[in-house]
Structure formats: structure tokens, C-alpha cells
Design a protein around this motif. Structure first.
Motif, PDB file in Angstrom:
ATOM      1  N   SER A 186       0.672  -1.211  -0.212  1.00 26.78           N
ATOM      2  CA  SER A 186      -0.347  -0.093  -0.099  1.00 26.78           C
ATOM      3  C   SER A 186       1.147   1.147   0.337  1.00 26.78           C
ATOM      4  CB  SER A 186      -0.765  -0.288   1.141  1.00 26.78           C
ATOM      5  OG  SER A 186      -0.240   0.140   2.378  1.00 26.78           O
ATOM      6  N   MET A 187       0.254   3.055  -0.391  1.00 27.70           N
ATOM      7  CA  MET A 187       1.088   3.584  -0.708  1.00 27.70           C
ATOM      8  C   MET A 187       1.321   4.196   0.894  1.00 27.70           C
ATOM      9  SD  MET A 187      -2.256   6.362  -2.518  1.00 27.70           S
ATOM     10  CE  MET A 187      -3.829   6.322  -2.049  1.00 27.70           C
ATOM     11  N   GLU A 188       0.373   3.664   1.996  1.00 31.25           N
ATOM     12  CA  GLU A 188       0.946   4.398   3.010  1.00 31.25           C
ATOM     13  C   GLU A 188       2.159   4.137   3.962  1.00 31.25           C
ATOM     14  OE1 GLU A 188      -1.328   5.833   6.028  1.00 31.25           O
ATOM     15  OE2 GLU A 188      -2.291   6.175   4.213  1.00 31.25           O
ATOM     16  N   PRO A 189       2.241   5.254   4.315  1.00 29.45           N
ATOM     17  CA  PRO A 189       3.981   5.102   5.916  1.00 29.45           C
ATOM     18  C   PRO A 189       4.148   4.182   6.292  1.00 29.45           C
ATOM     19  CG  PRO A 189       2.824   7.424   5.036  1.00 29.45           C
ATOM     20  CD  PRO A 189       1.410   6.632   4.688  1.00 29.45           C
ATOM     21  N   CYS A 190       5.337   3.676   6.941  1.00 32.22           N
ATOM     22  CA  CYS A 190       5.373   2.655   7.673  1.00 32.22           C
ATOM     23  C   CYS A 190       5.960   3.677   8.840  1.00 32.22           C
ATOM     24  CB  CYS A 190       6.482   2.085   7.352  1.00 32.22           C
ATOM     25  SG  CYS A 190       7.134   0.834   8.722  1.00 32.22           S
ATOM     26  N   PHE A 191       4.671   2.903  10.219  1.00 32.46           N
ATOM     27  CA  PHE A 191       5.309   3.570  11.557  1.00 32.46           C
ATOM     28  C   PHE A 191       6.495   2.577  11.899  1.00 32.46           C
ATOM     29  CE2 PHE A 191       2.831   3.122  15.921  1.00 32.46           C
ATOM     30  CZ  PHE A 191       3.971   4.429  16.646  1.00 32.46           C
ATOM     31  N   HIS A 192       7.741   3.546  12.398  1.00 38.87           N
ATOM     32  CA  HIS A 192       9.115   2.928  12.539  1.00 38.87           C
ATOM     33  C   HIS A 192       9.192   2.173  14.315  1.00 38.87           C
ATOM     34  CE1 HIS A 192      11.458   4.407   8.716  1.00 38.87           C
ATOM     35  NE2 HIS A 192      10.237   4.035   8.564  1.00 38.87           N
ATOM     36  N   ALA A 193       7.771   2.500  14.795  1.00 30.80           N
ATOM     37  CA  ALA A 193       8.818   2.104  16.141  1.00 30.80           C
ATOM     38  C   ALA A 193       7.222   2.112  17.027  1.00 30.80           C
ATOM     39  CB  ALA A 193      10.005   3.433  17.069  1.00 30.80           C
ATOM     40  N   PRO A 194       6.476   0.959  15.967  1.00 28.73           N
ATOM     41  CA  PRO A 194       4.508   1.069  17.089  1.00 28.73           C
ATOM     42  C   PRO A 194       5.149   0.019  18.627  1.00 28.73           C
ATOM     43  CG  PRO A 194       5.645  -1.114  15.732  1.00 28.73           C
ATOM     44  CD  PRO A 194       6.411   0.327  15.395  1.00 28.73           C
ATOM     45  N   PRO A 195       4.352   0.260  19.279  1.00 25.64           N
ATOM     46  CA  PRO A 195       4.160  -0.424  20.953  1.00 25.64           C
ATOM     47  C   PRO A 195       3.344  -1.799  20.678  1.00 25.64           C
ATOM     48  CG  PRO A 195       2.175   0.563  20.363  1.00 25.64           C
ATOM     49  CD  PRO A 195       3.071   1.384  19.493  1.00 25.64           C
ATOM     50  N   PHE A 196       4.165  -3.119  20.639  1.00 20.44           N
ATOM     51  CA  PHE A 196       3.676  -3.988  21.013  1.00 20.44           C
ATOM     52  C   PHE A 196       3.250  -5.173  22.526  1.00 20.44           C
ATOM     53  CE2 PHE A 196       7.338  -4.042  17.817  1.00 20.44           C
ATOM     54  CZ  PHE A 196       6.255  -4.470  16.343  1.00 20.44           C
ATOM     55  N   TYR A 197       1.708  -4.042  22.018  1.00 21.20           N
ATOM     56  CA  TYR A 197       1.095  -4.372  23.966  1.00 21.20           C
ATOM     57  C   TYR A 197      -0.345  -4.847  23.732  1.00 21.20           C
ATOM     58  CZ  TYR A 197       0.161  -3.677  28.394  1.00 21.20           C
ATOM     59  OH  TYR A 197       0.009  -3.406  29.637  1.00 21.20           O
ATOM     60  N   ASP A 198      -1.007  -5.360  24.161  1.00 24.54           N
ATOM     61  CA  ASP A 198      -2.360  -5.460  24.426  1.00 24.54           C
ATOM     62  C   ASP A 198      -2.552  -4.459  25.953  1.00 24.54           C
ATOM     63  OD1 ASP A 198      -4.707  -6.876  24.766  1.00 24.54           O
ATOM     64  OD2 ASP A 198      -4.925  -8.719  23.881  1.00 24.54           O
ATOM     65  N   CYS A 199      -3.137  -3.954  25.376  1.00 21.65           N
ATOM     66  CA  CYS A 199      -3.799  -3.247  26.951  1.00 21.65           C
ATOM     67  C   CYS A 199      -4.747  -4.253  27.161  1.00 21.65           C
ATOM     68  CB  CYS A 199      -5.039  -1.500  26.277  1.00 21.65           C
ATOM     69  SG  CYS A 199      -3.279  -0.627  24.750  1.00 21.65           S
ATOM     70  N   LYS A 200      -5.131  -4.546  26.850  1.00 25.43           N
ATOM     71  CA  LYS A 200      -6.820  -5.315  28.433  1.00 25.43           C
ATOM     72  C   LYS A 200      -5.985  -6.512  28.215  1.00 25.43           C
ATOM     73  CE  LYS A 200     -11.342  -4.606  25.539  1.00 25.43           C
ATOM     74  NZ  LYS A 200     -11.342  -3.720  24.979  1.00 25.43           N
ATOM     75  N   ALA A 201      -4.480  -7.231  28.004  1.00 25.29           N
ATOM     76  CA  ALA A 201      -4.667  -8.091  28.558  1.00 25.29           C
ATOM     77  C   ALA A 201      -3.271  -7.770  29.271  1.00 25.29           C
ATOM     78  CB  ALA A 201      -4.219  -9.477  27.348  1.00 25.29           C
ATOM     79  N   LYS A 202      -3.240  -6.946  29.334  1.00 24.88           N
ATOM     80  CA  LYS A 202      -1.602  -6.709  29.354  1.00 24.88           C
ATOM     81  C   LYS A 202      -0.918  -6.789  29.211  1.00 24.88           C
ATOM     82  CE  LYS A 202      -4.226  -3.351  32.929  1.00 24.88           C
ATOM     83  NZ  LYS A 202      -4.669  -2.222  31.749  1.00 24.88           N
ATOM     84  N   ARG A 203      -0.449  -7.491  28.378  1.00 24.68           N
ATOM     85  CA  ARG A 203       1.169  -8.446  28.335  1.00 24.68           C
ATOM     86  C   ARG A 203       1.000  -8.029  26.514  1.00 24.68           C
ATOM     87  NH1 ARG A 203      -0.500 -12.610  23.942  1.00 24.68           N
ATOM     88  NH2 ARG A 203      -2.827 -12.733  24.934  1.00 24.68           N
ATOM     89  N   GLY A 204       2.441  -8.463  26.032  1.00 29.09           N
ATOM     90  CA  GLY A 204       2.880  -8.345  24.752  1.00 29.09           C
ATOM     91  C   GLY A 204       2.597  -8.820  23.580  1.00 29.09           C
ATOM     92  N   ILE A 205       1.814  -8.233  22.566  1.00 27.86           N
ATOM     93  CA  ILE A 205       1.891  -8.936  21.027  1.00 27.86           C
ATOM     94  C   ILE A 205       2.323  -8.270  19.709  1.00 27.86           C
ATOM     95  CG2 ILE A 205      -1.170  -9.685  22.499  1.00 27.86           C
ATOM     96  CD1 ILE A 205      -1.491  -6.527  20.412  1.00 27.86           C
ATOM     97  N   ASP A 206       2.311  -9.528  19.002  1.00 27.74           N
ATOM     98  CA  ASP A 206       2.279  -8.968  17.542  1.00 27.74           C
ATOM     99  C   ASP A 206       1.253  -7.483  17.171  1.00 27.74           C
ATOM    100  OD1 ASP A 206       2.836  -8.659  14.912  1.00 27.74           O
ATOM    101  OD2 ASP A 206       2.712 -10.909  14.467  1.00 27.74           O
TER     102      ASP A 206
END
Length: 486
Positions: free
Chosen positions: A439-459
Motif C-alpha cells: 500500500s502507499m501508506e507510510p510505515c510506523f517505525h517504532a510501534p508498541p507491541f502491547y495488548d492493553c486489555k490483557a496487559k501483555r506483549g502481542i504482535d
């Protein structure tokens, strides 16, 4: 006058200078010629703004006019900042964007900040920094979007970081909230969304944290990231975003065309160059070269990679080293090269000058500037940089470099899906040399890897079908259109 004759011109301009309702009518056209003239230089966009986006933009403009700098509401909300008292809630809340980082980053972060302001009914105010006023026209009618120079916190912007007492991440760490419900009674909160931000700062992208920030009159944001993909992962914004952007890959394309109009001096650079070198070609090809290697280029492996990409994808014809070709094609291609170094352009130009193409096509190479190194604070350097991003966005076919926000801006503004040059390892050209983006959208280079509900890391690249990992950065996130949804 644009690249067509006068009679055609008036028809063209009438055709759609408001870009399908994206732009508001009624600006003084001479103060910002590019606003309504850009349509003459671009192919018609395949991506029309949704009726909901158009109506939200018009209501935002009304809000900005009511609450912008020096209005009664602005002065009243400013009082809170100066006294530090949390008076009764005001009718205007603000998002202040701090001018920070290189020009490509600033363009991407400003679009992200504007979308966030739109989603949260805040008024966006732009720190003019050293050159924002010189580069960009006012996008909203009647009231300026630039933060007044007498804004009380202005002289602290440079020192805001994760250690600042008003930094949201730090407030969470110190649990400095009035009560357990995380409602904040501070007159302002600093949002640190720079690539070095930590797990607490990243909680900005959680629903419950959005709720606690809702009542804060002033949010001050510093970022060098296109954080739009993570806004699409916040449940509260989901419905609104889906109404605003039925096509996910057009987010920056539409917002960028709405917000970023080159000022008259920059528009002069763009149009003069376009008319002189690009207008008459049958096809325009952009090659954006950004090399992250240390040492001075041009590097042979980068040149090899560019040539391999253009030939493999049939973007440029091969050359004939054996026999002279009697020119049987009148077709011409203009290749616009942007790079800090002049070396790649010279080698490509010489290659196509010294040998005929096997197709007989005539290939011309052009490079507007080669500044040798990035000079972020220099006024004319940034005028040229903005002009070059814009010129690349006017090409028919685009080749960009991995990790480069300069390339992202050009592709999205132009509505182009570029071929992206994969990042070389150990100074060898990768195989394959390049690939077409999703897609022509820009890339977010430093995103969070976190599930706010489960309070743990996710992809976070596997949560919804329209937020995936980027082609050029495996951990980055970008918006794509899920074909089954269209």
C-alpha cells in the motif's frame, strides 16, 4: 499557468480544484497558489474523500475558527495554563505539535497529529519551529494554525523529555493522579512519542488512557513517528476511522493533500523545475535514493541495485552495448533522481548517454540538487527538500529507498505504490533488488507491541487485517486494504 494551454486550463481548474470536496473554497488564491493549482500537475486521484471525511473537515474548520489563536476561547483556555488551575471545563481543548526532527518526519507526524486532533475534537496548533511558516501555507480558513510565539510553554519545548514532570509516561510511573480512576487534573500533559519512548509512554495507545487524557485542556506532543497505524488499533476510534477512511491505504494521501500546500516560493521551485525538465516527457519516473551507510558515496552496490531493479521490473529499457540502434521509438522518459549525492545520477545519465536503449526510447536524467549531507535546520535546504518530495509525487512511476520518510511522503502524496529498494546488508545489492509495496501508506517505525486489555506483549501486526508489518522494516506497522473488504 500550469502545463496546459489557457483554454484547457480554465476547464481543468473548474474540473476539480477542490479535490472532490477535500479542500474548502474561499481562500485568497494568490496567497497560496499551490492550493488550487496542484490539480493541474497531478493525475486525477483514484481515492475520493468519503462524505464523512468531508463533513468532519468542514466541522473541524469551524472549530478551528472558533478556538484558534487569540480567539476568546483560546485566551480563556490559556488562562488555565498560566494559573495552573483546573477551572470548569472549557469548550476548546488543544493539541500542540512540537516541530522536531527532519522534514520528512515532520510532515508524517503532523498528519498523524491532525488525525488524532480530528478523532478527539481538539484544535491542532503547530509550533512554527525554524521554517514551518516558510514551507507550508495555512490549511484552515481565516484563523492561523501556527502556535503564537508568546505561548507560555514555548521556551520549554526544547527541554521536554521523558524526565519532565508533565510527561504522561512519567506521571503513570509516579502514579501522580489525583485519584485511582486515572483522571488527570493537570492543565497540560506532555506526550513523548519519540522513537526512544518507553512502555509507559506507549500506553497513550490504550483506550483507558485515551479516556483519562480526554479532559486535559492542553496536550503537547513531540514525535518523530507516523503513528497512525496504532490509532487504528484503539477500539474507541475504530468506528470513526472506518467512516472517515473506507480505504485504509488513502489516509495520508487524503490528509496530506488537505494539509500540506507548498508556499509560493517553494511552489515556484516545483513548477519551474517541472516545466523545464519533466512536463514534455511521455512518462516520468522518480528514483529516490537514501543511503544509510557511513562513508561517502556513490557506492557501487547501490548503483547495481538501482539498475537491477529498473531492468527487472521493466521500469527502464536495457542499453545496447553491441550494435548501434537506429532510433525507432519517439517515446521519451524523464527520470527524476533525488539523492544527497550527485554520483548516482551522473553514472545513470552517462550510461544512457553513451549507449542507445534496446527499445530506442530516449531517456533523460535530472537531479534538482545534491546537498551532500542532511542539513535539517537550513532554510533553503528544506525548501529544496520539500520541493523534491513534491516533484517525486508528480511522477508516474516511483522507486524509493527502505526506511526513508522522504520516500513515504512522496508516494502517499502522489497516490503511488512504489517499488521499494530493499536495505543492502554488508555492502552487497540484495536479491531481489526491490519489490512493490502493499500500500502507499507510510510505515510506523517504532510501534508498541502491547495488548492493553490483557496487559501483555502481542504482535500488533496481527490483530486486524488492515494493520500489517511493513515491507522495508519487519517490526514496523502500516495500513493496507484488505482485498476481501473492498
Amino acid at each position: 499557468v500550469g502545463p496546459v494551454d489557457d483554454d484547457a486550463l480554465s476547464i481543468e481548474v473548474r474540473k476539480d480544484k477542490l479535490l472532490g470536496g477535500l479542500l474548502a473554497a474561499g481562500f485568497d488564491e494568490t496567497s497560496c497558489v499551490s492550493r488550487y493549482q496542484s490539480v493541474l500537475y497531478r493525475k486525477e486521484s483514484q481515492h475520493k474523500p468519503s462524505p464523512y471525511l468531508i463533513s468532519r473537515l468542514r466541522s473541524y474548520e469551524a472549530l478551528h475558527k472558533r478556538c484558534g489563536p487569540y480567539t476568546e476561547s483560546y485566551n480563556k483556555t490559556l488562562e488555565k495554563l498560566e494559573t495552573g488551575h483546573h477551572l470548569e471545563s472549557t469548550d476548546c481543548n488543544y493539541l500542540v505539535w512540537i516541530s522536531f526532527s527532519g522534514l520528512g518526519n515532520r510532515i508524517l507526524t503532523l498528519a498523524s497529529a491532525f488525525l488524532y486532533a480530528l478523532l478527539t475534537n481538539r484544535v491542532l496548533l503547530v509550533d512554527p519551529g525554524t521554517d514551518m511558516v516558510d514551507l507550508f501555507c495555512e490549511p484552515f480558513p481565516e484563523v492561523s494554525w501556527f502556535l503564537p510565539l508568546d505561548f507560555p510553554l514555548k521556551n520549554q519545548f526544547g527541554s521536554f523529555d521523558q524526565k519532565s514532570p508533565h510527561c504522561y509516561g512519567r506521571m503513570l510511573k509516579n502514579n501522580s493522579f489525583a485519584n485511582s480512576s486515572k483522571s488527570i487534573s493537570a492543565p497540560f500533559v506532555y506526550l513523548h512519542l519519540v522513537h526512544d519512548y518507553d512502555d509507559q509512554d506507549k500506553l497513550f495507545f490504550c483506550d483507558e488512557d485515551q479516556t483519562s487524557l480526554r479532559e486535559v485542556p492542553w496536550l503537547i506532543m513531540k514525535t518523530d513517528n507516523y503513528f497512525v497505524p496504532s490509532l487504528f488499533l484503539i477500539p474507541t476510534f475504530e468506528q470513526q476511522l472506518s467512516n472517515l477512511f473506507p480505504r485504509k491505504e488513502a489516509v495520508f494521501h487524503l490528509l496530506g493533500r488537505y494539509i500540506f500546500h507548498p508556499t509560493n516560493p517553494v511552489w515556484g521551485l516545483i513548477t519551474r523545475y517541472y516545466q523545464a525538465y519533466l512536463a514534455k516527457a511521455d512518462e516520468r519516473i522518480g528514483i529516490q535514493i537514501r543511503v544509510f551507510d557511513t562513508g561517502t558515496g556513490p557506492f557501487q552496490h547501490v548503483l547495481d541495485q538501482i539498475i537491477a531493479c529498473t531492468l527487472k521490473e521493466n521500469l527502464l529499457p536495457d542499453i545496447s552495448t553491441e550494435k548501434p540502434i537506429i532510433n525507432q521509438s519517439q517515446k521519451s522518459k524523464a527520470v527524476l533522481v533525488t539523492s544527497l549525492s550527485g554520483g548516482y545520477f551522473e553514472r545513470l545519465r552517462d550510461m544512457y548517454w553513451e549507449h542507445p536503449t534496446v527499445t530506442g526510447e530516449v531517456i533523460g536524467f535530472y537531479q534538482p540538487s545534491h546537498e551532500e549531507y542532511q542539513q535539517t535546520e537550513k532554510q533553503f535546504h528544506n525548501r529544496k527538500a520539500w520541493a523534491e518530495m513534491y516533484l517525486l509525487s508528480l511522477t508516474d512511476v516511483l522507486i524509493t529507498s527502505s526506511w526513508s520518510t522522504f520516500g513515504y511522503v512522496a508516494q502517499s502524496l502522489g497516490g503511488l505504490k512504489p517499488w521499494i529498494l530493499y536495505k543492502p546488508e554488508n555492502r552487497t545489492a540484495p536479491d531481489p533488488p526491490c519489490g512493490r509495496v502493499m500500500s502507499m501508506e507510510p510505515c510506523f517505525h517504532a510501534p508498541p507491541f502491547y495488548d492493553c486489555k490483557a496487559k501483555r506483549g502481542i504482535d500488533t501486526g496481527a490483530v486486524v487485517p488492515h494493520v500489517r508489518h511493513c515491507e522495508d522494516m519487519s517490526w514496523g506497522l502500516k495500513l493496507v486494504d484488505n482485498e476481501s473488504e473492498l
